[in-house]
Design an enzyme around this catalytic site. Structure first.
Site, PDB file in Angstrom:
ATOM      1  N   ARG A 153       0.833  -1.222   0.000  1.00 40.83           N
ATOM      2  CA  ARG A 153       0.000   0.000   0.000  1.00 40.83           C
ATOM      3  C   ARG A 153       0.860   1.262   0.000  1.00 40.83           C
ATOM      4  NH1 ARG A 153      -1.830   0.773   6.180  1.00 40.83           N
ATOM      5  NH2 ARG A 153      -0.391  -0.699   7.099  1.00 40.83           N
ATOM      6  N   SER A 192      -4.569   4.874   5.858  1.00 36.11           N
ATOM      7  CA  SER A 192      -4.333   3.459   5.548  1.00 36.11           C
ATOM      8  C   SER A 192      -3.902   3.266   4.103  1.00 36.11           C
ATOM      9  CB  SER A 192      -5.607   2.648   5.803  1.00 36.11           C
ATOM     10  OG  SER A 192      -5.922   2.651   7.166  1.00 36.11           O
ATOM     11  N   GLU A 214     -18.969   4.264   0.720  1.00 35.31           N
ATOM     12  CA  GLU A 214     -18.256   3.760  -0.461  1.00 35.31           C
ATOM     13  C   GLU A 214     -19.124   3.768  -1.712  1.00 35.31           C
ATOM     14  OE1 GLU A 214     -18.491   2.143   2.450  1.00 35.31           O
ATOM     15  OE2 GLU A 214     -16.475   2.263   3.271  1.00 35.31           O
ATOM     16  N   PHE A 255     -14.435  -3.307   1.048  1.00 36.77           N
ATOM     17  CA  PHE A 255     -15.405  -2.226   0.807  1.00 36.77           C
ATOM     18  C   PHE A 255     -15.315  -1.700  -0.624  1.00 36.77           C
ATOM     19  CE2 PHE A 255     -13.777  -1.521   5.313  1.00 36.77           C
ATOM     20  CZ  PHE A 255     -14.593  -2.515   5.817  1.00 36.77           C
ATOM     21  N   HIS A 308      -5.408  -3.834   1.882  1.00 34.64           N
ATOM     22  CA  HIS A 308      -5.832  -4.760   2.938  1.00 34.64           C
ATOM     23  C   HIS A 308      -6.584  -5.967   2.387  1.00 34.64           C
ATOM     24  CE1 HIS A 308      -4.592  -1.283   5.148  1.00 34.64           C
ATOM     25  NE2 HIS A 308      -4.914  -1.782   6.321  1.00 34.64           N
ATOM     26  N   ASP A 318      -7.628  -8.086  12.129  1.00 38.20           N
ATOM     27  CA  ASP A 318      -9.011  -7.602  12.025  1.00 38.20           C
ATOM     28  C   ASP A 318      -9.996  -8.725  11.710  1.00 38.20           C
ATOM     29  OD1 ASP A 318      -8.665  -5.022  12.779  1.00 38.20           O
ATOM     30  OD2 ASP A 318      -8.436  -4.221  10.750  1.00 38.20           O
ATOM     31  N   ARG A 343      -1.711  -4.990   3.229  1.00 34.60           N
ATOM     32  CA  ARG A 343      -1.382  -4.241   4.437  1.00 34.60           C
ATOM     33  C   ARG A 343       0.028  -4.463   4.974  1.00 34.60           C
ATOM     34  NH1 ARG A 343      -2.265  -5.597  10.170  1.00 34.60           N
ATOM     35  NH2 ARG A 343      -2.278  -3.669  11.341  1.00 34.60           N
TER      36      ARG A 343
END
Lengths: 321, 279
Positions: free
Chosen positions: A15, A42, A63, A88, A114, A122, A172
């Site tokens: 990322r 992020s 989104e 998302f 991610h 998560d 990530r």
């Protein structure tokens, strides 16, 4: 290129490669704009936002609207990069992407971080393992899954030159960097990382590094691996894949994704249509993930190098029968 | 030059003929929005039938409730975007006039595919931001069904537009009070749309009779004067679904039903021929 030439140049998250790429792109292409849904940090957009505040749109946690606004921005000729977590960016907004972007033929770059199990702690709500399949099924959608920081940066820059919707998937965790810093990214052109005659291994994303480790182990056992980084799932480099399986007669695919609908399925379709060979799939097998560290998760769900080695040995046996 | 009243009358004939010939389509909302489309394309908007996607220095229009494609297609054809004869192809195989409007077949005048509801507001907001960002001073107009506002994405778009001060957008809601399963108040009541838009940070205008051509023009012109002041503008436009054909008026059953031969004859008898002629 051969295995012994592959060097670790450092460790960084893919990322951050995206963040570097879009910042560089922002400097040279005034049509590039960025959107995010409350995940600017992020997605490593800070430098872009600082230098090009007028070309950044914070959408908040919405989104669906972000995808529509991105589609609308293309009308004046802008190239929107719509960014959020992979879950998302795809599953949550599938119909918005389908109608407002893909069917409408809009030049939107959907940039998703991610992705996959390596999101880690998560857990399953955020670890999407279905996004490659969702996106590759959309007519006209290009699907790119780069393997490290450098390649993600290069891919981020390259997709701006492609007219049409693109899904760019990255992740990530900090991950080994092993592709050269200024290597141009060619959409749709798979990269050969090692040449061998016994078994083909096709990998994408984070799994390319793991496949390199597996290939080294296999070489030590005297098994010669034709190793490919298939960073573009769609359009697939059919010529390269066919050339490899015609040579080796068997293949292993490796992806951080459900084996239903991902890279493996795309490669199996090439084989089924043109040159049937035995194939073993490395990926999650019709399951959700869970909380844990990336390494723990890759091991538990069968995505570590030991599983790739075992799959290669298994497919070699199948080839002989 | 035909009068606006004549154009509207002809568009109504076109709508019924298209839906009858295709034996499918959505006459109700199309008839209810005929004055709005006539006002927009023949009076209110600065636009060029020599179509470009960007529509630089033109006003552009986004139709969110894509199922009212008959009124959209008839208006575009009558405004010169494509040949009138093409209206014969509505909903037929190999046509640019798909059941719901799309850019996929490159029909001039269409800038986004709609049909799956609730997506057009976001697109219109994005288009308006694009105009601002490229220094284009013209407006983005959009149309939305009232039932369509049940889709949550609209409210995301409304919040976003207010937050980002998208004040070059004039979004109109066709407030006909009908949706497929019945009157909106019975299906999923919308409450006071004027208050809702206001609470979401928009300038609002309530248009009491969206089938009164002069009033539609007057309201849209007034809406223009409210732009450029830091807020998006909403026009909440009351219309009669099925307007102009008595047995279709205010009847949700005509949302997406084609008339049979007898109904077609009855409908056409109520819609006088005009100097423009049928397609």
């Amino acid at each position: 290129m051969a295995l012994q030439d592959i060097q670790v140049l450092g460790h960084q998250d893919t990322r951050s490669g995206f963040g570097e790429g879009i910042h560089e792109l922002g400097k040279k292409n005034p049509r590039v704009v960025a959107l995010t849904a409350d995940l600017a940090g992020s997605l490593k957009l800070q430098k872009f936002i600082k230098d090009f505040p007028d070309r950044f749109f914070q959408c908040g946690i919405a989104e669906a609207n972000m995808m529509g606004v991105a589609a609308g921005l293309t009308i004046s000729g802008f190239i929107p990069y719509a960014t959020t977590f992979a879950n998302f960016a795809t599953g949550r907004v599938y119909d918005q992407i389908r109608q407002s972007i893909a069917y409408s033929g809009k030049n939107v770059k959907i940039c998703a971080s991610h992705a996959g199990l390596t999101l880690g702690e998560d857990g399953a709500t955020h670890q999407i393992l279905e996004d490659i399949g969702l996106m590759k099924m959309l007519p006209g959608m290009t699907v790119v899954v780069p393997c490290d920081f450098n390649q993600t940066k290069a891919a981020t820059i390259a997709i701006a030159e492609h007219e049409g919707p693109v899904y760019l998937r990255f992740g990530r965790p900090k991950w080994p960097i092993f592709t050269p810093p200024d290597e141009p990214f060619v959409i749709g052109q798979a990269q050969q990382l090692n040449e061998g005659n016994d078994v083909s291994i096709f990998a994408c994303g984070h799994m390319v590094w793991i496949a390199i480790q597996a290939a080294k182990e296999l070489e030590q056992k005297g098994i010669h691996v034709d190793l490919w980084n298939v960073h573009t799932i769609k359009p697939l480099d059919v010529e390269a894949i066919l050339g490899s399986i015609q040579k080796t007669g068997c293949a292993v695919t490796a992806e951080e994704h459900n084996i239903y609908g991902g890279l493996g399925d795309s490669i199996a379709q090439v084989a089924a249509r043109h040159y049937p060979v035995p194939i073993e799939y490395i990926g999650t097998n019709d399951t959700f993930g869970e909380s844990g560290t990336p390494d723990e998760l890759l091991k538990k769900y069968g995505l570590d190098s030991a599983h790739i080695v075992a799959a290669a040995e298994k497919v070699l046996v199948r080839k002989k029968h | 030059m035909a009068s606006l009243t004549e154009i509207a009358a002809q568009i109504r004939r076109d709508i019924i003929r298209m839906v009858y010939l295709a034996q499918s389509g959505h006459p109700g909302g199309s008839l209810g929005c005929t004055e709005f489309f006539t006002a927009l394309y023949f009076q209110v908007m600065k636009h060029n039938p020599d179509f470009t996607m960007a529509g630089k220095d033109e006003d552009i229009f986004i139709l969110s409730n894509g199922h009212i494609s008959p009124v959209y297609y008839s208006t575009l054809a009558r405004a010169g975007y494509f040949p009138l004869k093409e209206l014969y192809t509505f909903r037929k195989i190999n046509s640019r006039l798909q059941g719901h409007p799309t850019t996929h077949e490159h029909l001039p005048g269409v800038r986004i595919s709609t049909g799956s509801l609730g997506q057009g507001m976001s697109v219109a907001v994005g288009a308006a931001l694009g105009k601002k960002l490229s220094g284009d001073k013209r407006w983005v107009f959009s149309l939305h069904g009232d039932g369509e506002l049940e889709e949550g994405q609209n409210w995301e778009a409304m919040m976003f537009a207010a937050h980002h001060k998208v004040d070059n957008l004039i979004a109109t809601v066709d407030w006909n009070g009908q949706q497929i399963d019945g009157p909106t108040r019975e299906v999923a009541g919308l409450g006071d749309l004027v208050e809702k838009f206001r609470a979401f940070g928009w300038e609002t205008l309530e248009l009491k009779d969206g089938n009164n051509l002069d009033l539609v023009i007057e309201t849209l012109e007034k809406a223009k004067t409210l732009t450029g002041k830091g807020k998006p503008v909403a026009v909440l436009m009351h219309t009669v679904m099925g307007k102009g054909v008595d047995f279709m008026e205010n009847n949700h059953e005509w949302h997406g039903t084609a008339p049979n031969e007898e109904q077609f004859k009855r409908a056409m008898a109520q819609l006088p021929e005009t100097s423009l002629g049928d397609f």
